[in-house]
Design a protein around this motif. Structure first.
Motif, PDB file in Angstrom:
ATOM      1  N   ILE A 109       0.861  -1.174   0.000  1.00  0.00           N
ATOM      2  CA  ILE A 109       0.000   0.000   0.000  1.00  0.00           C
ATOM      3  C   ILE A 109       0.897   1.224   0.000  1.00  0.00           C
ATOM      4  CG2 ILE A 109      -1.760   1.291   1.280  1.00  0.00           C
ATOM      5  CD1 ILE A 109      -1.573  -2.146   2.246  1.00  0.00           C
ATOM      6  N   LYS A 110       0.608   2.177  -0.872  1.00  0.00           N
ATOM      7  CA  LYS A 110       1.361   3.428  -0.923  1.00  0.00           C
ATOM      8  C   LYS A 110       0.410   4.562  -0.552  1.00  0.00           C
ATOM      9  CE  LYS A 110       4.407   1.453  -4.292  1.00  0.00           C
ATOM     10  NZ  LYS A 110       4.840   1.398  -5.687  1.00  0.00           N
ATOM     11  N   LEU A 111       0.882   5.426   0.337  1.00  0.00           N
ATOM     12  CA  LEU A 111       0.064   6.525   0.816  1.00  0.00           C
ATOM     13  C   LEU A 111       0.801   7.841   0.655  1.00  0.00           C
ATOM     14  CD1 LEU A 111      -0.086   4.007   3.132  1.00  0.00           C
ATOM     15  CD2 LEU A 111      -2.035   5.374   3.773  1.00  0.00           C
ATOM     16  N   THR A 112       0.018   8.914   0.615  1.00  0.00           N
ATOM     17  CA  THR A 112       0.570  10.263   0.620  1.00  0.00           C
ATOM     18  C   THR A 112      -0.253  11.100   1.583  1.00  0.00           C
ATOM     19  OG1 THR A 112       1.349  12.077  -0.759  1.00  0.00           O
ATOM     20  CG2 THR A 112      -0.836  11.213  -1.274  1.00  0.00           C
ATOM     21  N   ARG A 113       0.348  12.167   2.063  1.00  0.00           N
ATOM     22  CA  ARG A 113      -0.381  13.075   2.957  1.00  0.00           C
ATOM     23  C   ARG A 113      -1.192  14.033   2.092  1.00  0.00           C
ATOM     24  NH1 ARG A 113       0.078  14.350   8.252  1.00  0.00           N
ATOM     25  NH2 ARG A 113       2.138  13.474   8.557  1.00  0.00           N
ATOM     26  N   GLU A 114      -2.496  14.078   2.356  1.00  0.00           N
ATOM     27  CA  GLU A 114      -3.405  14.935   1.603  1.00  0.00           C
ATOM     28  C   GLU A 114      -4.372  15.572   2.586  1.00  0.00           C
ATOM     29  OE1 GLU A 114      -5.090  13.682  -2.398  1.00  0.00           O
ATOM     30  OE2 GLU A 114      -6.858  13.471  -1.098  1.00  0.00           O
ATOM     31  N   ASP A 115      -4.428  16.874   2.594  1.00  0.00           N
ATOM     32  CA  ASP A 115      -5.295  17.611   3.518  1.00  0.00           C
ATOM     33  C   ASP A 115      -5.055  17.193   4.966  1.00  0.00           C
ATOM     34  OD1 ASP A 115      -6.469  18.962   1.365  1.00  0.00           O
ATOM     35  OD2 ASP A 115      -7.952  17.361   1.086  1.00  0.00           O
ATOM     36  N   GLY A 116      -3.784  16.981   5.315  1.00  0.00           N
ATOM     37  CA  GLY A 116      -3.418  16.654   6.687  1.00  0.00           C
ATOM     38  C   GLY A 116      -3.625  15.205   7.097  1.00  0.00           C
ATOM     39  N   ALA A 117      -4.069  14.353   6.173  1.00  0.00           N
ATOM     40  CA  ALA A 117      -4.302  12.946   6.503  1.00  0.00           C
ATOM     41  C   ALA A 117      -3.552  12.055   5.508  1.00  0.00           C
ATOM     42  CB  ALA A 117      -5.797  12.626   6.443  1.00  0.00           C
ATOM     43  N   TRP A 118      -3.187  10.869   5.953  1.00  0.00           N
ATOM     44  CA  TRP A 118      -2.548   9.904   5.061  1.00  0.00           C
ATOM     45  C   TRP A 118      -3.629   9.193   4.272  1.00  0.00           C
ATOM     46  CZ3 TRP A 118       2.388  10.068   3.974  1.00  0.00           C
ATOM     47  CH2 TRP A 118       3.237  10.698   4.872  1.00  0.00           C
TER      48      TRP A 118
END
Length: 158
Positions: free
Chosen positions: A133-142
């Motif tokens: 699983i790959k995640l990024t921080r978006e609008d303060g959330a992962w």
């Protein structure tokens, strides 16, 4: 005495190895992202595909519709002959500031996210699978930007 150069060399090597490890902030980010990934995977495990799509990052949603996502997950589970989900264990979670193998990320809205975490789990679906699983921080959330599952045999590691 030759012990001093050896001891000094060991101290230098240990210092270098410690510097190569993740910082406390990177470790905290990896832990936060792992918690978000677990919540997202719980939706997938419960076959709540539309909800998992809605909770994913904008990049993920821009690449596939909710209906396509549900169809892909169901087809993948059928092709991999996955039985009921029995559990998963964390293999690794790594923070990076480089886009994870997705060059089109830089084209998204002209500005790519700058923080990522790649996570791998060993999952038991009646047979052992590796989930990435790959995640990024978006609008303060992962938020999830990518998901991949494959059989453990032939797996080369994180």
């Amino acid at each position: 005495m030759q012990i001093r150069p050896i001891v000094y060399g060991c101290l230098v090597l240990c210092s270098m190895l410690a510097a190569c490890g993740p910082s406390e902030q990177e470790q905290a980010y990896a832990e936060e992202a792992e918690a978000a990934a677990s919540e997202w995977l719980a939706l997938v495990d419960a076959k709540k595909y539309e909800a998992s799509w809605s909770e994913a990052a904008g990049f993920f949603r821009s690449q596939i519709t909710a209906e396509q996502w549900a169809q892909i997950v169901e087809q993948g589970q059928h092709q991999l002959d996955l039985e009921s989900f029995e559990g998963r264990t964390l293999i690794a979670a790594r923070y990076t500031d480089s886009p994870p193998e997705q060059p089109q990320m830089s084209e998204l809205s002209g500005q790519a996210p700058e923080e990522y975490v790649a996570i791998q789990y060993r999952a038991d679906y009646g047979k052992t699978m590796i989930e990435t699983i790959k995640l990024t921080r978006e609008d303060g959330a992962w938020r999830v930007i990518g998901y991949h599952i494959r059989p453990e045999d032939g797996w080369s590691g994180p």
